[in-house]
Scaffold this motif. Structure first.
Motif, PDB file in Angstrom:
ATOM      1  N   PHE A  46       2.857  -7.786  -3.233  1.00 52.49           N
ATOM      2  CA  PHE A  46       2.968  -6.329  -3.237  1.00 52.49           C
ATOM      3  C   PHE A  46       4.125  -5.820  -4.095  1.00 52.49           C
ATOM      4  O   PHE A  46       3.966  -4.861  -4.852  1.00 52.49           O
ATOM      5  N   VAL A  47       5.328  -6.412  -4.002  1.00 53.19           N
ATOM      6  CA  VAL A  47       6.497  -5.904  -4.731  1.00 53.19           C
ATOM      7  C   VAL A  47       7.321  -7.008  -5.390  1.00 53.19           C
ATOM      8  O   VAL A  47       8.482  -6.807  -5.752  1.00 53.19           O
ATOM      9  N   VAL A  54       7.025  -0.121   0.606  1.00 57.52           N
ATOM     10  CA  VAL A  54       6.167  -1.042  -0.127  1.00 57.52           C
ATOM     11  C   VAL A  54       5.116  -0.221  -0.892  1.00 57.52           C
ATOM     12  O   VAL A  54       4.916  -0.392  -2.087  1.00 57.52           O
ATOM     13  N   SER A  55       4.448   0.684  -0.190  1.00 56.44           N
ATOM     14  CA  SER A  55       3.572   1.658  -0.828  1.00 56.44           C
ATOM     15  C   SER A  55       4.325   2.987  -0.895  1.00 56.44           C
ATOM     16  O   SER A  55       4.889   3.443   0.101  1.00 56.44           O
ATOM     17  N   GLN A 109       1.017   4.062  -7.501  1.00 54.00           N
ATOM     18  CA  GLN A 109       1.400   2.775  -6.921  1.00 54.00           C
ATOM     19  C   GLN A 109       1.348   1.653  -7.957  1.00 54.00           C
ATOM     20  O   GLN A 109       2.181   0.743  -7.954  1.00 54.00           O
ATOM     21  N   SER A 139       9.963  -3.602  -8.090  1.00 56.12           N
ATOM     22  CA  SER A 139      10.182  -5.048  -7.958  1.00 56.12           C
ATOM     23  C   SER A 139      11.572  -5.454  -8.449  1.00 56.12           C
ATOM     24  O   SER A 139      11.976  -6.608  -8.312  1.00 56.12           O
ATOM     25  N   THR A 191      -3.231  -3.316  -3.108  1.00 58.05           N
ATOM     26  CA  THR A 191      -2.037  -3.019  -2.311  1.00 58.05           C
ATOM     27  C   THR A 191      -2.216  -1.746  -1.504  1.00 58.05           C
ATOM     28  O   THR A 191      -2.003  -1.711  -0.283  1.00 58.05           O
ATOM     29  N   SER A 192      -2.612  -0.663  -2.186  1.00 58.93           N
ATOM     30  CA  SER A 192      -2.714   0.631  -1.512  1.00 58.93           C
ATOM     31  C   SER A 192      -3.820   0.639  -0.458  1.00 58.93           C
ATOM     32  O   SER A 192      -3.642   1.156   0.644  1.00 58.93           O
ATOM     33  N   VAL A 210       1.911  -8.750  -8.034  1.00 57.63           N
ATOM     34  CA  VAL A 210       2.960  -8.217  -8.897  1.00 57.63           C
ATOM     35  C   VAL A 210       3.803  -9.325  -9.507  1.00 57.63           C
ATOM     36  O   VAL A 210       4.191  -9.266 -10.669  1.00 57.63           O
ATOM     37  N   GLN A 222       4.990  -0.076  -8.492  1.00 53.96           N
ATOM     38  CA  GLN A 222       5.212  -1.359  -7.818  1.00 53.96           C
ATOM     39  C   GLN A 222       5.968  -2.326  -8.731  1.00 53.96           C
ATOM     40  O   GLN A 222       6.704  -3.193  -8.272  1.00 53.96           O
ATOM     41  N   ARG A 223       5.823  -2.162 -10.068  1.00 51.17           N
ATOM     42  CA  ARG A 223       6.626  -2.959 -10.984  1.00 51.17           C
ATOM     43  C   ARG A 223       8.086  -2.509 -10.943  1.00 51.17           C
ATOM     44  O   ARG A 223       9.004  -3.330 -10.868  1.00 51.17           O
ATOM     45  N   ALA A 265      -2.717  -2.917  -7.768  1.00 54.06           N
ATOM     46  CA  ALA A 265      -2.246  -1.710  -7.081  1.00 54.06           C
ATOM     47  C   ALA A 265      -3.294  -1.162  -6.123  1.00 54.06           C
ATOM     48  O   ALA A 265      -2.976  -0.711  -5.018  1.00 54.06           O
TER      49      ALA A 265
END
Length: 480
Positions: free
Chosen positions: A34-35, A101-102, A253, A261, A349-350, A174, A257-258, A346
């Motif tokens: 995720f991250v 996270v989101s 997202q 990170s 993840t979402s 990710v 998310q990048r 993404a």
């Protein structure tokens, strides 16, 4: 260009990418997917963001659009720089402070569950449509170069393309994307530079005469201040660029998310400033490439039906050594598969966290099982959307992306703007109705603007109007 040569180039490229994916995804847990466990170096993320921000659409459509819109796209890119700085110094500290996270978890903390789910669903629709349109363009080029000469139907083309994207993202998320995107950025920049070199050489340009010829060409006009009804009018493009960047990067997202990170907010800010400046200069190179391509086409009597076909036809039509066609294929798949792969991650993840709420109800093993099933589901849906778009598309793909974004990202932008700029609480249960009504109002205004507003035509500023409608609607439902 021989279709088997194209397939061989793609195969070699993906063997390298999959090897990086395999190495970087070993022992990846859900936090890594995720991250990236928030352990990425900012300079690596900044370089990787070049390929994630520049999709296959940029590689094909931007050179082709200079005949119709000249260099007016740079007006929007100036807005992108301002928008990216706003994200870096307003949104990034907020998201790190909340340890999300989101990013749509912010909406739940600020307003409630209905806002949270509404933001997540609008992101899902926005990203699915946008990513599918981007990948559609790659499928069109592959159909032209590979599948049509081999008499293979477009549907099998889509299955092949989407299957490759799924293959290298299903495990590492990710953490994998950061490293594969770094390689893709190298491939994209090298292929862009060498394509410009070969085109300029074929036109007998030196570096100095090339630059002079491009910026004296009729297609090189950058600023348009004369006609407010023109879609290229500076303030339409510049303001739209600011808010498009905030919506499609800061509230997306996929892109965030990048950035999230990185090890901390300061590192994330460094990454964002460096990456947006790099992206601006790369867009300049793509526009320069477009002028060179049109000049070459005019001198050699090359014809094409759509502007999106200009660069592919020149690069792979046998006018240059085979290396040019190979560079074109590498640059295209570097840009396109990067954007599609990150979008798929993404969306997974979402949907897993925001819509299914998997992390609230399950342990590590349960979340992983749901996440992997969701990843397959997102891949199937993306393939179906590409097939539908192929049947319906009648416009430039760049235009299609930003038009869709104006309608689908507007509600997200409006909700975040109200949350940050206004301290009021709202009646959360009404948010879905406002978020649906705003794009409908925008559509009605857009279709009747010439008649109602004395010839005025909306461009990408529809996004600002859409967000404004949501903001106003939220003001009316705030708790007194």
């Amino acid at each position: 260009m021989n279709p088997y040569t194209v397939l061989a180039v793609i195969a070699i490229y993906f063997i390298v990418i999959y090897s990086i994916s395999y190495i970087s995804s070993r022992k990846v847990d859900n936090a890594g997917f995720f991250v990236g466990n928030r352990q990425s170096s900012w300079y690596v993320v900044a370089f990787a963001m070049i390929s994630s921000s520049i999709s296959g659409i940029t590689f094909i459509s931007v050179p082709g659009m200079v005949a119709e819109k000249s260099f007016s796209y740079l007006q929007m890119n100036l807005g992108f720089v301002v928008g990216q700085l706003t994200i870096a110094f307003v949104l990034v500290p907020l998201f790190y402070r909340m340890n999300v996270v989101s990013i749509y978890e912010y909406l739940e903390n600020r307003f409630g569950m209905s806002s949270y789910k509404t933001g997540a669903w609008f992101f899902f629709i926005s990203k699915m449509l946008g990513a599918s349109v981007r990948l559609f363009l790659v499928c069109v080029v592959l159909q032209l170069l590979v599948f049509e000469p081999l008499h293979i139907h477009f549907i099998f083309n889509v299955l092949f393309t989407i299957g490759l994207v799924w293959l290298y993202t299903f495990q590492g998320g990710v953490k994998t994307l950061i490293w594969t995107d770094t390689l893709k950025s190298v491939c994209l920049i090298v292929s862009l530079g060498l394509c410009i070199y070969f085109l300029a050489s074929s036109l007998n340009y030196t570096p100095v005469t090339m630059v002079s010829s491009i910026f004296n060409h009729k297609y090189s006009q950058m600023f348009f201040f004369d006609d407010v009804n023109d879609k290229r009018f500076f303030f339409k493009q510049f303001l739209a660029g600011i808010f498009v960047m905030i919506a499609m990067t800061g509230l997306d997202q996929d892109m965030m998310q990048r950035n999230l990170s990185c090890k901390n907010s300061k590192d994330s800010q460094k990454n964002m400033v460096i990456s947006v400046i790099s992206q601006f200069f790369i867009i300049v190179l793509f526009l320069m490439l477009g002028v060179l391509a049109y000049t070459f086409a005019e001198l050699n009597g090359i014809t094409f039906e759509k502007s999106d076909q200009l660069f592919p036809k020149i690069a792979t039509g046998g006018y240059f050594p085979m290396i040019v066609g190979i560079l074109f294929i590498i640059g295209l798949i570097s840009a396109a598969y990067s954007a599609a792969g990150s979008a798929l991650t993404a969306l997974t993840t979402s949907f897993t966290i925001d819509i299914l709420g998997a992390t609230r109800k399950n342990g590590e093993a349960g979340v992983k099982r749901i996440r992997m099933a969701t990843h397959v589901g997102m891949t199937v849906v993306m393939g179906l959307v590409i097939i539908i778009f192929e049947a319906l598309n009648k416009t430039s793909v760049v235009d299609a992306v930003y038009i869709l974004a104006s309608y689908t990202y507007g509600p997200i932008l409006g909700m975040f703007a109200f949350g940050i700029l206004n301290k009021s609480k709202i009646k959360d249960r009404y948010i879905p109705y406002i978020a649906i009504a705003a794009p409908i109002l925008c559509y009605i205004l857009d279709k009747n603007s010439i008649e109602w507003f004395n010839g005025y035509q909306f461009s990408y500023e529809l996004l600002i109007m859409n967000a404004s409608f949501v903001y106003i609607g939220m003001w009316f439902i705030k708790k007194r």
